[in-house]
Structure formats: structure tokens, C-alpha cells
Enzyme design. Structure first.
Site, PDB file in Angstrom:
ATOM      1  N   TYR A 186      22.979  17.553  18.123  1.00  0.00           N
ATOM      2  CA  TYR A 186      24.007  18.582  17.918  1.00  0.00           C
ATOM      3  C   TYR A 186      25.331  17.969  17.468  1.00  0.00           C
ATOM      4  O   TYR A 186      26.111  18.604  16.762  1.00  0.00           O
ATOM      5  CB  TYR A 186      24.187  19.396  19.203  1.00  0.00           C
ATOM      6  CG  TYR A 186      24.653  20.810  18.978  1.00  0.00           C
ATOM      7  CD1 TYR A 186      24.065  21.617  18.004  1.00  0.00           C
ATOM      8  CD2 TYR A 186      25.664  21.356  19.747  1.00  0.00           C
ATOM      9  CE1 TYR A 186      24.485  22.931  17.810  1.00  0.00           C
ATOM     10  CE2 TYR A 186      26.084  22.663  19.566  1.00  0.00           C
ATOM     11  CZ  TYR A 186      25.498  23.441  18.602  1.00  0.00           C
ATOM     12  OH  TYR A 186      25.919  24.737  18.410  1.00  0.00           O
ATOM     13  N   LYS A 199      32.040  23.251  19.275  1.00  0.00           N
ATOM     14  CA  LYS A 199      31.837  24.289  20.289  1.00  0.00           C
ATOM     15  C   LYS A 199      32.691  24.040  21.529  1.00  0.00           C
ATOM     16  O   LYS A 199      33.171  24.992  22.162  1.00  0.00           O
ATOM     17  CB  LYS A 199      30.357  24.377  20.671  1.00  0.00           C
ATOM     18  CG  LYS A 199      29.455  24.918  19.584  1.00  0.00           C
ATOM     19  CD  LYS A 199      29.797  26.349  19.203  1.00  0.00           C
ATOM     20  CE  LYS A 199      28.765  26.933  18.250  1.00  0.00           C
ATOM     21  NZ  LYS A 199      29.127  28.302  17.808  1.00  0.00           N
TER      22      LYS A 199
END
Length: 255
Positions: free
Chosen positions: A154, A161
Site C-alpha cells: 500500500y 490515507k
């Protein structure tokens, strides 16, 4: 008109296909009494086709959240369809391929800055652009993927995020005096178009399938969408700066 969102006027971003969380939000919102306006960028004709699959075809506004002119004109474009907004859904995220899939140490600042602009800063930008349309009781809801941990593959999207989660708290702080809430829904992994762009995404699929206490359906966007609707409704009038996990309980248990 009846339903959880009866009479509400919503702006929903991020509808690209009918497999997106944003589409599920728009569909359920209409079924629960809301008027919905969508935004799209790039493949606008695709968004317009998808919009026709909703219970009621929704108008689509072109919006690039990194373009100051688009943001400055957003309120006027929305007013062509509704006279104000009660809720805003931020379902926008993008990172160049160099920022995903294990390239954390090699990604350039140019690529990282793009990821942060689109995925993090746009939450504030969008909220501010929509602010002239909103009144006390309004709700801003964004979508995240639990950024309290570092996830394999990720990489910089995880950083983005984490920034989004912090930005939501600060938005809650600064919009609270106007009676507007800001909250996020942390959904588990879903087989959306965004997920397909992440190399090694199957690692998330395998982990969730085996560990989420309630189990996890990788193809069901409705649980996350329902959480968004709840936060957009009047049933959470004193909740802001919160992150609601919709992940089958995965975040709450150890390895």
C-alpha cells in the site's frame, strides 16, 4: 418522501463503475429519500452512463479536485441541480504506480505529491468548495483504509490515507463552529477499480478472509455504503472527527 435521508441533498464523488462504494452510496441514498448529484473527471461519459443505472438518473458535474477553477465553480454548478447541500461524500484517491506495490523507498516526490494532493488535500479542498452550499447539520463523509498500520504494497497510499484521517479531524475542528460534521468510514478491502490498480492486492484478500471475526465479502460494497448513509443522516448529530470501521472486525483482533 420517506427514508433515512428524506429530503437530503447530497454531492457524491468517485462513482466510476457500479462496483464502487460511491455508487452504492448514491443508490442507497436515493432509495432512502435523498437527491443526489454526482461528480466525475476524465471519463465523464462513463460516469454519465453509470449514473443512469441508479434508481433515478443523477446529474453529473465535471470536477477535477486538483483544479482551483473547478473548485471555485463547484457551488454554482451544483446550484443548477439543487439549491443547497446537506451532505458531501469524498470517495477520491489516486497514486502513481511508483507509489504502490513495494516501491516506497524509490517513489519520487513528484509522484508522492500527486498522491497526497488527490487523496489527502482534496478532502479539505472539496469541503471548502462545497461550504457555501451547506448549513448547520451538514455532514462530510470520506472513505479510508485503516492507516494506523503499515500495509504491504500500500506504501504511499497508506501515507496519504493517514493524512486523510488527520485532515478529517482538523476539518471537524474547524467546521464544528458552523455545525458541520466530518467523519470517515474505514472499509475493508473490496474488489473495486481502485483495488485492481494496487499490485499485490490479493494479500489483503487472503488476510481478511481468514481473520475478520464476522467474515468479509470482497464484492459487497453495501455495508460500507450503509455506514456512510448513517453518518450523512441526522442520527449522528454529535459525532465528528470519527473513523467508523466497516471491515468485519479485522482491525480489532491480533494476528
Amino acid at each position: 418522501m420517506s427514508g433515512l435521508l428524506a429530503g437530503k441533498r447530497l454531492l457524491v464523488t468517485g462513482v466510476i463503475t457500479d462496483a464502487s462504494i460511491a455508487f452504492s452510496v448514491a443508490k442507497l441514498a436515493q432509495e432512502n429519500g435523498a437527491q443526489v448529484v454526482l461528480t466525475g473527471y476524465g471519463r465523464l461519459s462513463l460516469v454519465e452512463r453509470i449514473a443512469k443505472r441508479l434508481p433515478e438518473p443523477a446529474p453529473v458535474i465535471e470536477l477535477d479536485v486538483t483544479d482551483p477553477e473547478h473548485l471555485a465553480g463547484l457551488a454554482d454548478k451544483v446550484r443548477e441541480h439543487v439549491d443547497g447541500l446537506d451532505g458531501l461524500v469524498h470517495s477520491i484517491g489516486f497514486a502513481p504506480q511508483s507509489c504502490l506495490g513495494g516501491g516506497f523507498l524509490d517513489a519520487s516526490w513528484q509522484d508522492v505529491s500527486t498522491a497526497l494532493h488527490v487523496s489527502t488535500y482534496s478532502y479539505k479542498s472539496l469541503a471548502v468548495a462545497a461550504l457555501p452550499l451547506m448549513s448547520p447539520g451538514g455532514s462530510v463523509v470520506g472513505l479510508t483504509f485503516d492507516a494506523s498500520l503499515a500495509w504491504p504494497v500500500y506504501d504511499w497510499m497508506g501515507v496519504a490515507k493517514a493524512g486523510l484521517e488527520s485532515a478529517s479531524r482538523y476539518l471537524a475542528l474547524h467546521l464544528g463552529k458552523q455545525g458541520i460534521r466530518s467523519n470517515l468510514v474505514a472499509a475493508g478491502p473490496l474488489r473495486t477499480m481502485a483495488a485492481k490498480s494496487i499490485p499485490g492486492f490479493e494479500q489483503f484478500e487472503d488476510a481478511w478472509a481468514g481473520r475478520a471475526p464476522l467474515g468479509w465479502d470482497l464484492t459487497d460494497q453495501e455495508p460500507a455504503a450503509r455506514a456512510c448513509l448513517a453518518l450523512l443522516s441526522d442520527w449522528f448529530p454529535a459525532t465528528t472527527g470519527e473513523i467508523v470501521h466497516v471491515d468485519g472486525g479485522y482491525h480489532a483482533v491480533g494476528a
